[in-house]
Design a protein around this motif. Structure first.
Motif, PDB file in Angstrom:
ATOM      1  N   TYR A 243       4.128 -41.234   0.211  1.00 43.32           N
ATOM      2  CA  TYR A 243       4.517 -41.084   1.609  1.00 43.32           C
ATOM      3  C   TYR A 243       5.965 -41.526   1.834  1.00 43.32           C
ATOM      4  CZ  TYR A 243      -0.348 -40.156   2.320  1.00 43.32           C
ATOM      5  OH  TYR A 243      -1.580 -39.593   2.249  1.00 43.32           O
TER       6      TYR A 243
ATOM      7  N   TYR B 234       7.579 -42.711   4.559  1.00 43.01           N
ATOM      8  CA  TYR B 234       7.956 -43.838   5.395  1.00 43.01           C
ATOM      9  C   TYR B 234       7.209 -45.126   5.047  1.00 43.01           C
ATOM     10  CZ  TYR B 234      10.291 -40.263   8.116  1.00 43.01           C
ATOM     11  OH  TYR B 234      11.103 -39.231   8.504  1.00 43.01           O
ATOM     12  N   LEU B 235       6.371 -45.059   4.023  1.00 42.39           N
ATOM     13  CA  LEU B 235       5.690 -46.282   3.592  1.00 42.39           C
ATOM     14  C   LEU B 235       6.589 -47.019   2.608  1.00 42.39           C
ATOM     15  CD1 LEU B 235       1.961 -45.348   2.941  1.00 42.39           C
ATOM     16  CD2 LEU B 235       3.023 -46.223   5.011  1.00 42.39           C
TER      17      LEU B 235
ATOM     18  N   GLU C   9       3.317 -51.424   0.916  1.00 41.91           N
ATOM     19  CA  GLU C   9       2.225 -50.818   1.686  1.00 41.91           C
ATOM     20  C   GLU C   9       1.440 -49.829   0.837  1.00 41.91           C
ATOM     21  OE1 GLU C   9       4.157 -50.942   6.149  1.00 41.91           O
ATOM     22  OE2 GLU C   9       4.784 -49.400   4.745  1.00 41.91           O
TER      23      GLU C   9
ATOM     24  N   TRP D 123      -0.824 -51.849  -1.137  1.00 40.38           N
ATOM     25  CA  TRP D 123      -1.877 -52.345  -0.245  1.00 40.38           C
ATOM     26  C   TRP D 123      -2.952 -51.284  -0.100  1.00 40.38           C
ATOM     27  CZ3 TRP D 123      -3.649 -50.194   4.298  1.00 40.38           C
ATOM     28  CH2 TRP D 123      -4.595 -50.961   4.993  1.00 40.38           C
ATOM     29  N   PHE D 124      -2.510 -50.042   0.132  1.00 38.83           N
ATOM     30  CA  PHE D 124      -3.473 -48.953   0.271  1.00 38.83           C
ATOM     31  C   PHE D 124      -4.308 -48.801  -1.001  1.00 38.83           C
ATOM     32  CE2 PHE D 124      -4.504 -44.565  -0.793  1.00 38.83           C
ATOM     33  CZ  PHE D 124      -5.436 -44.319   0.197  1.00 38.83           C
TER      34      PHE D 124
ATOM     35  N   LYS E 188      -6.720 -51.781  -1.293  1.00 35.16           N
ATOM     36  CA  LYS E 188      -7.720 -51.804  -0.219  1.00 35.16           C
ATOM     37  C   LYS E 188      -8.756 -50.704  -0.430  1.00 35.16           C
ATOM     38  CE  LYS E 188      -8.733 -54.115   3.372  1.00 35.16           C
ATOM     39  NZ  LYS E 188      -9.049 -55.526   3.174  1.00 35.16           N
ATOM     40  N   SER E 189      -8.299 -49.510  -0.791  1.00 37.62           N
ATOM     41  CA  SER E 189      -9.252 -48.413  -0.922  1.00 37.62           C
ATOM     42  C   SER E 189     -10.069 -48.546  -2.205  1.00 37.62           C
ATOM     43  CB  SER E 189      -8.532 -47.065  -0.870  1.00 37.62           C
ATOM     44  OG  SER E 189      -7.518 -47.038  -1.839  1.00 37.62           O
TER      45      SER E 189
ATOM     46  N   PRO F 110      -8.262 -47.829   5.381  1.00 39.33           N
ATOM     47  CA  PRO F 110      -6.958 -47.780   4.711  1.00 39.33           C
ATOM     48  C   PRO F 110      -6.244 -46.439   4.896  1.00 39.33           C
ATOM     49  CG  PRO F 110      -8.594 -48.695   3.241  1.00 39.33           C
ATOM     50  CD  PRO F 110      -9.332 -48.231   4.454  1.00 39.33           C
ATOM     51  N   ILE F 111      -6.986 -45.340   4.832  1.00 43.30           N
ATOM     52  CA  ILE F 111      -6.357 -44.025   5.007  1.00 43.30           C
ATOM     53  C   ILE F 111      -5.834 -43.894   6.429  1.00 43.30           C
ATOM     54  CG2 ILE F 111      -6.677 -41.534   4.854  1.00 43.30           C
ATOM     55  CD1 ILE F 111      -8.937 -41.956   3.015  1.00 43.30           C
TER      56      ILE F 111
ATOM     57  N   ILE G 226      -4.914 -46.197   8.444  1.00 42.85           N
ATOM     58  CA  ILE G 226      -3.744 -47.062   8.657  1.00 42.85           C
ATOM     59  C   ILE G 226      -2.481 -46.434   8.077  1.00 42.85           C
ATOM     60  CG2 ILE G 226      -2.689 -49.271   8.017  1.00 42.85           C
ATOM     61  CD1 ILE G 226      -4.762 -49.909   9.911  1.00 42.85           C
ATOM     62  N   ILE G 227      -2.553 -45.960   6.829  1.00 39.42           N
ATOM     63  CA  ILE G 227      -1.307 -45.399   6.267  1.00 39.42           C
ATOM     64  C   ILE G 227      -0.925 -44.100   6.971  1.00 39.42           C
ATOM     65  CG2 ILE G 227      -1.341 -46.531   3.991  1.00 39.42           C
ATOM     66  CD1 ILE G 227      -2.316 -43.879   2.842  1.00 39.42           C
TER      67      ILE G 227
ATOM     68  N   LYS H 140       0.818 -45.250  10.143  1.00 39.55           N
ATOM     69  CA  LYS H 140       2.148 -45.797   9.862  1.00 39.55           C
ATOM     70  C   LYS H 140       3.134 -44.691   9.516  1.00 39.55           C
ATOM     71  CE  LYS H 140       1.267 -50.515   8.297  1.00 39.55           C
ATOM     72  NZ  LYS H 140       1.131 -51.382   7.117  1.00 39.55           N
TER      73      LYS H 140
END
Ligand SMILES: Nc1ncnc2c1ncn2[C@@H]1O[C@H](COP(=O)(O)OP(=O)(O)OP(=O)(O)O)[C@@H](O)[C@H]1O
Ligand SMILES: [Mg+2]
Lengths: 247, 270
Positions: A90, A92-93, A97, A100-101, A104-105, B6-7, B9-10, B13
């Motif tokens: 992505y 803009y991440l 982050e 983190w994704f 977390k996932s 999580p999906i 949130i990203i 963002k």
């Protein structure tokens, strides 16, 4: 650990266009703890094989399993890490982050994510740029971030599609070191590459695929025993296959 | 749910940091600014004109948000293969789609709240300048109109998800979404017209009537969400209507997203 049982895949592009047989009857077994190098000319079907393993595309026939579980079961991917070829994340991440994704996932706890993401970002030398959006990264930096993402949940099976492409010599050495480290931890690594010297240095076994057909698999030590280099073996297989043009 | 978060949130963002958001917000602010000038010029029925302009500005900006940011969030995943990194996680294709949708709903809600706030401030200032025209003005109705616009955008976003589940390019999704929006907006009027053509002195073939009636049940009836007129005139809207709209949005979105998931489950990402 990773197993293909006569997997075939055909691509049909457009309505009238001809079909491309990207994989025919691939049967392959990779043991636990092995570093497997997947070689082949451009368009040979390496990425296709890897995408089937990640359930991104479905085989027309045959079955692929990891740890005995069919790859279409999403739970397989709890213990699989993947780096796509030419990864793109992505815009803009930030790298932080992104990780983190990833953590977390995969069901990791927050503190574990922070700890491991700092460790990995340090390892791929992105610790200082971890708060910058990925849009501002260079190609090699994105590749490094992708590698950290593939490893964030400490997977048992690591699948890397051309992990060295776009990296500088230091980066290539870093990837090599990471792969050797994974081996030491008893992980299974499956990676494709065009850089034969790296493959020779890192792999226990290699497979050479040409035109969708697996031509040769064997231990690196055995292939090198006859005085051949890996390049000789590669060229010979491509020559025997009679490949004239990239498909 | 733990996997959807999580999906979502990203996605949120990635959307909220998109530069297009600034452009859309700026456009909305300009339209609201123009509202001051225009309502200063009309000098009669100021409240109706001001409310109408403010609400139109918000729904137009909201539509741009869905079309240029919402669709892009999904389309870019497919076009630029960012989906590979998501699908490499223990997440099913349906969970991916729903998580993405939740992220877009979040984005729409936050942006619409912000834009609605600016619109409310502009109305407050105009009201302050022309107090005599604002006797029948109702904040409740204006707020309700903002709410309905948000619901409508959430519904349109669901449609765009359905389209992107089977089209191969984001441009096609974009076009299909716009077409559905236009059809959805005019459906009520067109249906009324073809069912009683004698009132305007035209003849309509029975086939056309059937087609329009079929479209009426397939496409969302978006004009139901438009209560600008009631808001401008300070007319009340029954509570049952509000409940009906909320239920309509939910049922329609669930059906559309279910279809999108069914298609997406079979989708390959070569
Ligand atoms: N989406 C697609 N549509 C049609 N054909 C495809 C598609 N993707 C791959 N192919 C074809 O499948 C074959 C295998 O492609 P693949 O990407 O697996 O090659 P590769 O071994 O990874 O090559 P490279 O070394 O260039 O990465 C090629 O002949 C290619 O043309
Ligand atoms: Mg490839």
């Amino acid at each position: 650990m990773i197993s293909f049982a006569s997997v075939s895949k055909e691509f049909k592009e457009g309505v009238a266009a001809k079909r491309v047989r990207a994989l025919s009857n691939l049967t392959l077994e990779i043991e636990r703890g092995q570093i497997f190098g997947f070689l082949g000319p451009n368009g040979a079907g390496k990425s296709t094989t890897i995408k089937i393993l990640l359930n991104l595309i479905f085989p027309d026939s045959g079955r692929a399993t990891i740890r005995g579980m069919d790859v279409c079961d999403k739970n397989v991917r709890r213990f699989v890490g993947y780096l796509p070829e030419n990864p793109y994340f992505y815009d803009y991440l930030t790298a932080e982050e992104l990780l983190w994704f990833g953590g977390k996932s995969s069901g990791m706890a927050k503190s574990a994510i922070v700890e491991r993401s700092n460790l990995l970002l340090d390892k791929v030398q992105l610790l200082e740029s971890r708060k910058r959006p990925l849009r501002t990264y260079s190609k090699g930096m994105v590749q490094r971030a992708g590698l950290a993402l593939a490893l964030i949940h400490n997977p048992d099976v690591v699948i890397l599609d051309e992990p060295m492409s776009g990296l500088d010599p230091i980066g290539r050495k870093m990837v090599g070191d990471i792969i050797l480290e994974l081996k030491k931890e008893g992980k299974t690594v499956f990676f494709s590459s065009h850089i034969l010297s790296d493959v020779e240095r890192l792999c226990d076994r290699v497979g050479i695929i040409v035109g969708g057909q697996l031509r040769l698999t064997g231990c690196v030590a055995e292939i090198l025993k006859g005085g051949d280099t890996l390049e000789d073996a590669f060229m010979r297989e491509v020559h025997i296959a009679g490949l004239k043009e990239v498909r | 749910m733990q996997l959807l978060w999580p999906i979502a949130i990203i996605t949120f963002k990635e959307g909220i940091r998109n530069r297009s958001i600034y452009g859309i917000s700026l456009l909305a602010l300009l339209m609201l600014l123009a509202n001051f000038v225009i309502s200063g010029m009309v000098a009669q029925e100021v409240s109706k004109v001001a409310v109408d302009i403010a609400l139109s500005a918000i729904s137009f900006s909201g539509l741009l948000l869905v079309l240029f940011v919402g669709i892009n969030l999904m389309a870019k995943d497919l076009d630029r293969k960012t989906i590979y990194m998501v699908m490499a996680k223990p997440i099913s294709r349906s969970q991916y789609l729903i998580g993405k949708y939740i992220g877009v709903i979040l984005l729409i809600t936050v942006c619409m709240s912000l834009l609605s706030f600016f619109a409310a401030v502009s109305l407050l200032l105009i009201k302050f300048g022309h107090p005599t025209f604002f006797q029948r003005f109702s904040w409740l109705m204006v707020g309700l109109s903002f709410f309905f616009t948000t619901l409508m955008l959430i519904l349109v976003a669901a449609l765009s998800f359905l389209f992107s589940s089977f089209t191969s390019t984001s441009f096609l999704t974009f076009i299909l979404t716009i077409i559905s929006y236009i059809i959805g907006m005019s459906l009520n009027d067109v249906k009324a017209l073809v069912e009683a053509p004698q009132s305007v002195g035209i003849t309509v073939s029975p086939v056309t009537v059937k087609i329009v009636q079929a479209a009426y049940y397939v496409f969302p009836n978006l004009s139901l969400f438009d209560i600008k007129l009631q808001a401008a005139h300070g007319l009340p809207v029954p509570v049952t209507y509000v409940i009906g709209i909320v239920a309509y949005t939910m049922v329609y979105s669930v059906i559309v997203m279910t279809m999108a998931c069914l298609i997406f489950r079979k989708k390959e990402f070569p």
